[in-house]
Write a protein that holds these residues in place. Structure first.
Motif, PDB file in Angstrom:
ATOM      1  N   ASP A   4       0.862  -1.169   0.000  1.00  0.00           N
ATOM      2  CA  ASP A   4       0.000   0.000   0.000  1.00  0.00           C
ATOM      3  C   ASP A   4       0.902   1.223   0.000  1.00  0.00           C
ATOM      4  OD1 ASP A   4      -2.448  -1.419   0.193  1.00  0.00           O
ATOM      5  OD2 ASP A   4      -2.208  -1.594   2.376  1.00  0.00           O
ATOM      6  N   ALA A   5       0.361   2.357  -0.400  1.00  0.00           N
ATOM      7  CA  ALA A   5       1.130   3.604  -0.390  1.00  0.00           C
ATOM      8  C   ALA A   5       0.429   4.637   0.483  1.00  0.00           C
ATOM      9  CB  ALA A   5       1.303   4.141  -1.804  1.00  0.00           C
ATOM     10  N   ILE A   6       1.234   5.313   1.291  1.00  0.00           N
ATOM     11  CA  ILE A   6       0.780   6.474   2.052  1.00  0.00           C
ATOM     12  C   ILE A   6       1.572   7.655   1.533  1.00  0.00           C
ATOM     13  CG2 ILE A   6       0.659   7.609   4.302  1.00  0.00           C
ATOM     14  CD1 ILE A   6       0.548   4.821   5.583  1.00  0.00           C
ATOM     15  N   VAL A   7       0.872   8.646   1.003  1.00  0.00           N
ATOM     16  CA  VAL A   7       1.509   9.855   0.480  1.00  0.00           C
ATOM     17  C   VAL A   7       1.169  11.000   1.428  1.00  0.00           C
ATOM     18  CG1 VAL A   7       1.677  11.455  -1.451  1.00  0.00           C
ATOM     19  CG2 VAL A   7       1.314   8.998  -1.887  1.00  0.00           C
ATOM     20  N   LEU A   8       2.203  11.580   2.018  1.00  0.00           N
ATOM     21  CA  LEU A   8       2.004  12.687   2.952  1.00  0.00           C
ATOM     22  C   LEU A   8       2.006  14.000   2.164  1.00  0.00           C
ATOM     23  CD1 LEU A   8       4.306  11.504   5.860  1.00  0.00           C
ATOM     24  CD2 LEU A   8       1.827  11.246   5.629  1.00  0.00           C
ATOM     25  N   ALA A   9       0.875  14.704   2.215  1.00  0.00           N
ATOM     26  CA  ALA A   9       0.718  15.938   1.438  1.00  0.00           C
ATOM     27  C   ALA A   9      -0.077  16.974   2.219  1.00  0.00           C
ATOM     28  CB  ALA A   9       0.032  15.616   0.111  1.00  0.00           C
ATOM     29  N   GLY A  10       0.172  17.041   3.516  1.00  0.00           N
ATOM     30  CA  GLY A  10      -0.622  17.946   4.336  1.00  0.00           C
ATOM     31  C   GLY A  10       0.158  19.069   4.971  1.00  0.00           C
ATOM     32  N   GLY A  11       1.436  19.195   4.615  1.00  0.00           N
ATOM     33  CA  GLY A  11       2.266  20.215   5.247  1.00  0.00           C
ATOM     34  C   GLY A  11       1.846  21.626   4.879  1.00  0.00           C
ATOM     35  N   GLY A  12       2.339  22.578   5.655  1.00  0.00           N
ATOM     36  CA  GLY A  12       1.981  23.978   5.457  1.00  0.00           C
ATOM     37  C   GLY A  12       2.784  24.698   4.403  1.00  0.00           C
ATOM     38  N   GLY A  69       1.394  17.127  11.985  1.00  0.00           N
ATOM     39  CA  GLY A  69       2.739  16.703  11.607  1.00  0.00           C
ATOM     40  C   GLY A  69       2.758  15.353  10.919  1.00  0.00           C
ATOM     41  N   PRO A  70       3.939  14.968  10.431  1.00  0.00           N
ATOM     42  CA  PRO A  70       4.037  13.743   9.638  1.00  0.00           C
ATOM     43  C   PRO A  70       3.772  12.449  10.401  1.00  0.00           C
ATOM     44  CG  PRO A  70       6.194  14.770   9.892  1.00  0.00           C
ATOM     45  CD  PRO A  70       5.189  15.721  10.444  1.00  0.00           C
ATOM     46  N   VAL A  71       4.082  12.376  11.681  1.00  0.00           N
ATOM     47  CA  VAL A  71       3.795  11.146  12.428  1.00  0.00           C
ATOM     48  C   VAL A  71       2.279  10.986  12.572  1.00  0.00           C
ATOM     49  CG1 VAL A  71       4.115   9.877  14.583  1.00  0.00           C
ATOM     50  CG2 VAL A  71       6.034  11.144  13.595  1.00  0.00           C
ATOM     51  N   ALA A  72       1.579  12.088  12.829  1.00  0.00           N
ATOM     52  CA  ALA A  72       0.118  12.040  12.864  1.00  0.00           C
ATOM     53  C   ALA A  72      -0.421  11.662  11.486  1.00  0.00           C
ATOM     54  CB  ALA A  72      -0.458  13.380  13.326  1.00  0.00           C
ATOM     55  N   GLY A  73       0.233  12.126  10.430  1.00  0.00           N
ATOM     56  CA  GLY A  73      -0.161  11.756   9.082  1.00  0.00           C
ATOM     57  C   GLY A  73       0.033  10.273   8.818  1.00  0.00           C
ATOM     58  N   LEU A  74       1.144   9.731   9.297  1.00  0.00           N
ATOM     59  CA  LEU A  74       1.375   8.295   9.158  1.00  0.00           C
ATOM     60  C   LEU A  74       0.304   7.495   9.903  1.00  0.00           C
ATOM     61  CD1 LEU A  74       5.248   8.078   9.609  1.00  0.00           C
ATOM     62  CD2 LEU A  74       3.941   7.698   7.509  1.00  0.00           C
ATOM     63  N   LYS A 148       5.108  14.828  16.862  1.00  0.00           N
ATOM     64  CA  LYS A 148       6.224  13.950  17.235  1.00  0.00           C
ATOM     65  C   LYS A 148       7.267  13.942  16.124  1.00  0.00           C
ATOM     66  CE  LYS A 148       4.861  12.233  21.222  1.00  0.00           C
ATOM     67  NZ  LYS A 148       3.668  12.828  21.634  1.00  0.00           N
ATOM     68  N   SER A 149       8.503  13.713  16.484  1.00  0.00           N
ATOM     69  CA  SER A 149       9.604  13.638  15.533  1.00  0.00           C
ATOM     70  C   SER A 149       9.556  12.307  14.784  1.00  0.00           C
ATOM     71  CB  SER A 149      10.936  13.746  16.288  1.00  0.00           C
ATOM     72  OG  SER A 149      12.000  13.250  15.518  1.00  0.00           O
TER      73      SER A 149
END
Length: 179
Positions: A4-12, A69-74, A148-149
């Motif tokens: 599966d693919a998760i694409v993170l595209a929610g940054g500011g 943030g990206p960890v929440a996105g994951l 989170k980092s």
């Protein structure tokens, strides 16, 4: 191997003055569509971020809370799909190709993840194939994933890396688009 693919595209996109980085166009194709083309072999693809017009059908979700943030996105992205391998990519990887994604999946071997290094040798945790169970456990261990980092969250995972490659170069500034 199915993935599966998760694409993170929610940054500011703060370094771009608030311009939606995912929709920046390079050689006639948005950065988001370039990443979606590279991950087209996925069983399912979810984009974490606001819904946009894209070149192919995908699922959409947002992190909870938004802008977490990206960890929440994951964490939000992992709620989609069931394949044992998850390819995680950020939308700002315009030079990644389907062949690079295949390299990530095939490079897992016995590791928890296999990722790209950029041309400077930096490990790109957001350009990596992960075993779903390992990624889920790492995120669960941090509790609330907000702010989170990524590096700290994934630090205990057994990760392997490619040699430095242009495919791992992300776009953080306007100058990076000249890649």
């Amino acid at each position: 191997m199915e993935f599966d693919a998760i694409v993170l595209a929610g940054g500011g996109s703060t370094r771009f003055g608030g311009v939606d980085k995912a929709m920046l166009v390079l050689d006639g194709v948005s950065l988001l569509d370039r990443v979606l083309a590279a991950t087209a072999g996925a069983v399912s693809t979810v984009v974490v971020g606001p819904v946009r017009t894209t070149s192919r059908d995908v699922s959409w979700t947002v992190e909870d809370p938004p802008s977490g943030g990206p960890v929440a996105g994951l964490a939000a992205g992992l709620q989609h799909g069931t394949a044992p391998v998850v390819v995680v990519v950020s939308c700002d990887l315009p030079w990644i190709t389907a062949a690079d994604v295949t390299t990530l999946v095939e490079g897992l071997a016995e590791h928890d993840g296999h990722g790209l290094r950029d041309t400077d040798g930096r490990e790109q945790q957001l350009a990596t194939a992960y075993r779903r169970t390992a990624l889920e456990a790492a995120i669960q261990q941090v509790g609330d994933p907000r702010d989170k980092s990524v590096r700290r969250t994934l630090a205990r995972l057994d990760l392997s890396w490619t040699d430095p490659t242009h495919a791992g170069d992300d776009v953080d500034t306007w100058a990076d688009l000249d890649g």
